[in-house]
Design an enzyme around this catalytic site. Structure first.
Site, PDB file in Angstrom:
ATOM      1  N   LYS A   1      -3.730   9.067   5.775  1.00 38.98           N
ATOM      2  CA  LYS A   1      -2.485   8.147   5.138  1.00 38.98           C
ATOM      3  C   LYS A   1      -1.523   8.149   6.531  1.00 38.98           C
ATOM      4  O   LYS A   1      -0.938   8.897   7.139  1.00 38.98           O
ATOM      5  CB  LYS A   1      -1.767   8.630   4.064  1.00 38.98           C
ATOM      6  CG  LYS A   1      -2.655   8.926   2.871  1.00 38.98           C
ATOM      7  CD  LYS A   1      -3.013   7.718   2.048  1.00 38.98           C
ATOM      8  CE  LYS A   1      -3.723   7.917   0.799  1.00 38.98           C
ATOM      9  NZ  LYS A   1      -4.040   6.774   0.053  1.00 38.98           N
TER      10      LYS A   1
ATOM     11  N   ASP B   1      -5.607   4.671   5.970  1.00 39.42           N
ATOM     12  CA  ASP B   1      -4.832   3.931   4.851  1.00 39.42           C
ATOM     13  C   ASP B   1      -3.565   3.904   5.099  1.00 39.42           C
ATOM     14  O   ASP B   1      -2.702   4.738   5.119  1.00 39.42           O
ATOM     15  CB  ASP B   1      -5.174   4.737   3.494  1.00 39.42           C
ATOM     16  CG  ASP B   1      -4.789   3.715   2.338  1.00 39.42           C
ATOM     17  OD1 ASP B   1      -4.313   2.613   2.437  1.00 39.42           O
ATOM     18  OD2 ASP B   1      -4.983   4.045   1.283  1.00 39.42           O
TER      19      ASP B   1
ATOM     20  N   GLU C   1      -7.502   0.683   5.878  1.00 40.84           N
ATOM     21  CA  GLU C   1      -7.112   0.108   4.590  1.00 40.84           C
ATOM     22  C   GLU C   1      -5.870  -0.493   4.659  1.00 40.84           C
ATOM     23  O   GLU C   1      -4.902   0.139   5.098  1.00 40.84           O
ATOM     24  CB  GLU C   1      -7.503   1.342   3.687  1.00 40.84           C
ATOM     25  CG  GLU C   1      -7.886   1.092   2.083  1.00 40.84           C
ATOM     26  CD  GLU C   1      -8.184   2.305   1.297  1.00 40.84           C
ATOM     27  OE1 GLU C   1      -7.363   2.355   0.366  1.00 40.84           O
ATOM     28  OE2 GLU C   1      -8.637   3.368   1.657  1.00 40.84           O
TER      29      GLU C   1
ATOM     30  N   ASP D   1      -6.819  -2.721  -0.541  1.00 41.76           N
ATOM     31  CA  ASP D   1      -6.970  -1.970  -1.920  1.00 41.76           C
ATOM     32  C   ASP D   1      -5.621  -2.505  -2.676  1.00 41.76           C
ATOM     33  O   ASP D   1      -6.007  -3.230  -3.615  1.00 41.76           O
ATOM     34  CB  ASP D   1      -6.310  -0.556  -0.954  1.00 41.76           C
ATOM     35  CG  ASP D   1      -6.580   0.364  -2.341  1.00 41.76           C
ATOM     36  OD1 ASP D   1      -6.597   0.011  -3.536  1.00 41.76           O
ATOM     37  OD2 ASP D   1      -6.036   1.542  -2.310  1.00 41.76           O
TER      38      ASP D   1
ATOM     39  N   LYS E   1     -11.629   0.492  -7.531  1.00 40.49           N
ATOM     40  CA  LYS E   1     -11.256   1.492  -8.250  1.00 40.49           C
ATOM     41  C   LYS E   1     -11.386   1.052  -9.525  1.00 40.49           C
ATOM     42  O   LYS E   1     -10.880   0.184  -9.995  1.00 40.49           O
ATOM     43  CB  LYS E   1      -9.636   2.006  -7.761  1.00 40.49           C
ATOM     44  CG  LYS E   1      -9.859   2.349  -6.088  1.00 40.49           C
ATOM     45  CD  LYS E   1      -8.266   2.893  -5.989  1.00 40.49           C
ATOM     46  CE  LYS E   1      -8.052   3.336  -4.540  1.00 40.49           C
ATOM     47  NZ  LYS E   1      -6.645   3.544  -4.061  1.00 40.49           N
TER      48      LYS E   1
HETATM   49 MG    MG Z   1      -5.711   2.711  -0.632  1.00 31.57          MG
END
Ligand code: MG
Length: 378
Positions: A194, A218, A245, A270, A292
């Site tokens: 992250k 991400d 991402e 995302d 997702k």
């Molecule tokens: Mg993500």
């Protein structure tokens, strides 16, 4: 012959493309009997997920995730589903339960009519994607069990192509990041980091001091300036990062398109992509989309999203929220259609309800050859 004996003998063979004993050729499809008097029963209960580590992304931290477990029972079989609600998406246990109150599955006598059933479920409200996903996942699990087939077989996918999953290292101090990386390095072949806060380079350098595994990053919309973001992407590429991402805020599509056009790494949406209707407008803006189930509203819509993405020449990534093995196994059934897999949500919690389902073996997603999701209750 009742349905179970039918399946045990020739039914499964015939459904898989063989021929029933006594039939000439494949003149008539064998039938499962769905009697009018057999009803689907939907039930649910809240189930708070406990995270092994405090989870920090660029906008918040947390230690638990609200979740609702769903079951659909039909003819002695139970399909499992789940709604997971990371707080930033605006869904709650109350909103999921009040949606599920409205769902009346007793009007359907044939659970295999997933399109009809999910069209009805979808029509009950505008949003509520996690609650709809929970019903969709339970229905798919049930149908897999009724037909005696794992979901990836129903979808026609090769489980050998499920690929490696990334494992997420959250934002933390360099010492903790090094410790988490060492913990993960023996078990995974690609890590996810992250980024999007000021300490991005320290994070990557901390990981690089103990591991040379490929990395996905991400940014969770965290980068504010497109030129700086692009410079950082080149630096990340030079440090073994293979994909990025959501580099910037979900609605800054012009800036993201500018980055994607110049980026040496694929850029995946995302937060910018939620449901089916969001895919086509992102053509030319992102390299690919992260699907997702809690965003798509379940597997049926996720498969449609894959089809649209492929038609647009976009790549697909399969991802998850923090979830039990239920929803993770469901999205893992789509992993053979994706080029990156981020299916580690069940590994981040300490109170999974299930055993079985998707497992990670030497970093690879391994899908069980068991009907439906292949789950057992612990
Ligand atoms: Mg993500």
């Amino acid at each position: 012959m009742d349905r179970r004996n039918f399946l045990k003998t020739g039914g499964a063979l015939a459904l898989a493309g063989g021929v029933l004993p006594g039939c000439r050729g494949a003149e008539r499809a064998p039938r499962l009997n769905f009697r009018e008097d057999r009803k689907m029963t939907l039930r649910w209960f809240p189930y708070e997920l406990e995270l092994a580590h405090t989870f920090t992304v660029s906008s918040y931290s947390r230690k638990t995730t609200p979740d609702v477990q769903v079951e659909i029972e039909y003819d002695g079989l139970v399909g499992y589903g789940e709604a997971s609600m990371p707080p930033y998406l605006g869904h709650t246990v109350e909103s999921v339960c009040s949606f599920l109150e409205k769902v009346d599955l007793s009007q359907f006598t044939d659970p295999t009519r997933i399109e009809d059933i999910m069209e009805y479920v979808g029509s009950l409200s505008e949003g509520d994607a996690p609650a709809k996903a929970a019903v969709d996942i339970a229905l798919h699990d049930l149908v897999g069990k009724l037909l005696g087939l794992p979901l990836y077989r129903l979808f026609g996918y090769n489980p050998e192509k499920a690929g490696d999953t990334t494992y997420t290292i959250g934002i933390d101090t360099p010492e903790v990041v090094r410790e988490k990386t060492l913990e993960a390095a023996g078990r995974f072949n690609i890590l996810k980091v992250k980024v999007g806060l000021d300490a991005d380079k320290e994070m990557i350098e901390a990981i690089r001091s103990v591991s040379d595994l490929p990395l996905a990053v991400d940014a969770n919309q965290g980068w504010k300036d497109r030129s700086k973001a692009l410079d950082e992407i080149f630096w990340l590429r030079d440090n073994g990062v293979v994909m990025v991402e959501q580099p910037m805020a979900k609605d800054r599509l012009d800036d993201i398109a500018w980055i994607t056009e110049r980026s040496p790494l694929p850029i995946f949406a995302d937060e910018s992509v939620q449901g089916l209707g969001d895919v086509l407008p992102l053509k030319g803006i992102f390299t690919g989309i992260n699907i997702k189930l809690m965003k798509s509203g379940g597997l049926l819509n996720a498969r449609k999203m894959i089809a649209v993405a492929e038609a647009c020449g976009m790549k697909v990534m399969t991802g998850c929220m923090t979830e039990t093995s239920c929803a993770c196994s469901a999205v893992a059934a789509l992993a053979p259609a994706s080029s990156f897999q981020d299916i580690d949500g069940n590994l981040l919690i300490t109170n999974d309800r299930f055993t079985g389902g998707v497992r990670v073996v030497s970093g690879r997603l391994t899908l069980p050859d068991l009907p439906g999701l292949g789950l057992s209750l612990k």
